[in-house]
Structure formats: structure tokens, C-alpha cells
Design an enzyme around this catalytic site. Structure first.
Site, short mmCIF file in Angstrom:
data_model
loop_
_atom_site.label_atom_id
_atom_site.label_comp_id
_atom_site.label_asym_id
_atom_site.label_seq_id
_atom_site.Cartn_x
_atom_site.Cartn_y
_atom_site.Cartn_z
CB VAL A 185 -3.84 -12.93 -7.32
CG1 VAL A 185 -5.14 -12.56 -8.02
CG2 VAL A 185 -2.67 -12.11 -7.87
CG ASN A 236 -4.22 -10.54 -16.78
OD1 ASN A 236 -3.34 -10.58 -17.64
ND2 ASN A 236 -4.56 -9.40 -16.18
CE1 TYR A 248 5.99 -11.93 -15.14
CE2 TYR A 248 7.17 -12.60 -17.12
CZ TYR A 248 6.02 -12.11 -16.52
OH TYR A 248 4.92 -11.82 -17.27
CB THR A 275 0.64 -4.04 -20.06
OG1 THR A 275 1.76 -4.86 -19.68
CG2 THR A 275 -0.15 -4.74 -21.16
#
Length: 295
Positions: free
Chosen positions: A60, A86, A152, A187
Site C-alpha cells: 500500500v 487497514n 504516526y 497486534t
């Protein structure tokens, strides 16, 4: 079978939130095109699924790769009904006074630009598809500092505003666009950029989940399935009147300071109330002392 006959594309699907979301949609009847740069993980997901999950390689950070993914999925299945943007990573870690241009640009490309072009290249295949829905993964980091590295956080805040703008652009085609803001979910995103062995990353992820369970009103670590369930709602006809908004799925992490939900933590109001009670007690003691002296 909420998604019977629907075609979905999920990026970052080889693990974590993407994998849980792909499995959920497939279990309820969707044809799911699961993409990732992790070919082994993506193919394992597809081979072990009870539903129709088809793996496609996609990076991506490269808009051409995103376009190929959307075009291939639409050509193979006849169109696209649902998209989950995502795929991401933690990005560059330096603070704003140390970050380099290449680190900043790399984080923006992976976390924000990828969502923009996920929407851009999916939308033409979603027009004239009743109930079409795009869901973007943002973050609690978009709420304020302290939850992630600066680059981020800024990129994820951009995802929120992009979601609103895309919702207005695509409303004329009946395409809904919403976002989810996960909290601390178990995750590999927290450890993916660390230069440590994979077995240590697994241990670190478990530790993060345990730590996060003590920092929020809901006292357990967040799981990928928690986000998948929110995604399934926004992708379904149950959310047909919902667009241009976001859902926080964070265990209450951002509801307020700890003292607002932890009775053992003293905040400003409770401190003032304690001072007031001390003053009342002192006044009662003075009154009792005065009465005794008068006798």
C-alpha cells in the site's frame, strides 16, 4: 449472513485486525480479497478460511499496487461493495525535533496516502453498488499526543479528516465512508518496527496487552476481533444511515483522566472535596473545644 453476495477488499489482512476482519466477513458470506505484503501469512489465511478468502499481494505504500488490487478484485468478482483500508505500521519514531524528511514522508505515505488511494482506486468500482461502504482505520493517536510517535499520530488524524472529506465527495454515489479508532489492540503494530527477534515481539505484544488492561475502564486488552466487529457493523446495512464519522473502540482509554473512572485515583475534584471535608472536621473540632471551654 449479512454479507452474502458482497465483495470486500481488506488491506493488511495477513494478521491482526485485517485477518480478523477478513475472516468475519467471509464467515458471513462475503467474497473477500485479502491483501498484504506478507505473502506467506496471506496465503495461510486464505487456505485456512471456511469462507471465500482470496489472497492478493499489495504494497500500500505504492499507489500503483493499490490500483492493481482494486482493479483485479473488481474484474474477478464484478465490482466492490466493501473496503477496509487497514494496512499500516508504526512509522518513524523520532520526535518532531529529530525526525528527518524521509522518515516523515515514509510514515505519511504508508499511513495516510495509502488510505487516500485505497479510496481513490476503489470508488470507481463501488458506484452503482447498493450499500457500498468504505471503512478506514485511524487510531486513538488521532485524539491527542501520548499514544504513539508524532508522525504516526499526525497521519492518523489526517485519516479522520480524509474520512469526512471522502464521505462528502462520494455521497452522490451512495458510498458511505467511516473510520474506526482502535485503542491498544493486541497486534504486531507496536513492535513491527523494532529490531528484535520475532519471538521477543510476541512476548512484547502480550505484555502491551496486559499493561493496557490497567490503563482503561474496561480491564482487558483489546483484541483484533473487537475491531472486526465494529468494521462489520459499519460495512453492513445496519449502518446505512451512518457516514462521515468515526467509532472509538478503545476500552474507554480516551474517556477521561484515570481519576474519572478509577475510584482509587484522586483527581482535582476529589482533592477539593477532601480539603472541604477536612475544613468541616476542623470546624466541628473547634466548636466542640469552644463548648467545652465555655462549660
Amino acid at each position: 449472513m449479512r454479507f452474502s453476495g458482497k465483495v470486500a477488499v481488506v488491506t493488511g489482512a495477513a494478521s491482526g485486525i485485517g485477518a480478523a476482519s477478513a475472516r468475519l466477513l467471509a464467515s458471513e458470506g462475503a467474497i473477500v480479497f485479502a491483501s498484504d505484503i506478507d505473502d506467506e501469512g496471506g496465503q495461510k489465511l486464505a487456505s485456512e478460511s471456511d469462507g471465500d478468502i482470496r489472497f492478493k499481494h499489495c504494497d500500500v505504500s505504492d499507489p500503483a499496487s493499490i490500483k492493481a488490487l482494486m482493479d483485479d478484485a473488481a474484474a474477478e468478482a464484478g465490482g466492490i461493495d466493501i473496503v477496509l483500508n487497514n494496512a499500516a505500521a508504526g512509522g518513524a519514531r523520532p520526535p518532531i525535533d529529530e525526525i528527518e524528511p524521509a522518515e516523515w514522508d515514509g510514515t505519511m505515505d504508508l499511513v495516510l496516502r495509502s488510505v487516500a488511494f485505497g479510496i481513490r482506486y476503489a470508488a470507481p468500482h463501488m458506484k452503482q453498488r447498493p450499500g457500498a461502504s468504505i471503512v478506514n482505520i485511524s487510531s486513538v493517536a488521532a485524539v491527542g499526543p501520548g499514544y504513539s510517535p508524532t508522525a504516526y499520530a499526525v497521519a492518523k488524524a489526517g485519516v479522520l479528516h480524509l474520512t469526512k472529506c471522502a464521505a462528502t465527495d462520494l455521497a452522490q454515489f451512495g458510498i458511505r465512508v467511516n473510520a474506526i479508532q482502535p485503542g491498544f489492540i493486541n497486534t504486531n503494530i507496536f513492535t513491527s518496527s523494532l529490531e528484535i527477534p520475532d519471538e521477543m515481539k510476541t512476548t512484547a505484544n502480550a505484555a502491551i496487552a496486559q499493561i493496557s488492561s490497567n490503563t482503561q475502564p474496561i480491564r482487558r486488552g483489546g483484541q483484533p476481533q473487537d475491531i472486526a466487529e465494529a468494521f462489520a457493523y459499519l460495512a453492513s446495512d445496519a449502518a446505512s444511515f451512518v457516514t462521515g464519522t468515526s467509532i472509538l473502540v478503545d476500552g474507554g482509554l480516551t474517556v477521561g483522566p484515570r481519576h474519572s473512572w478509577d475510584p482509587e485515583e484522586q483527581g482535582i475534584l476529589s482533592a477539593l472535596e477532601s480539603m472541604e471535608e477536612q475544613a468541616r472536621a476542623a470546624a466541628r473540632t473547634d466548636a466542640q473545644t469552644s463548648g467545652a471551654n465555655a462549660e
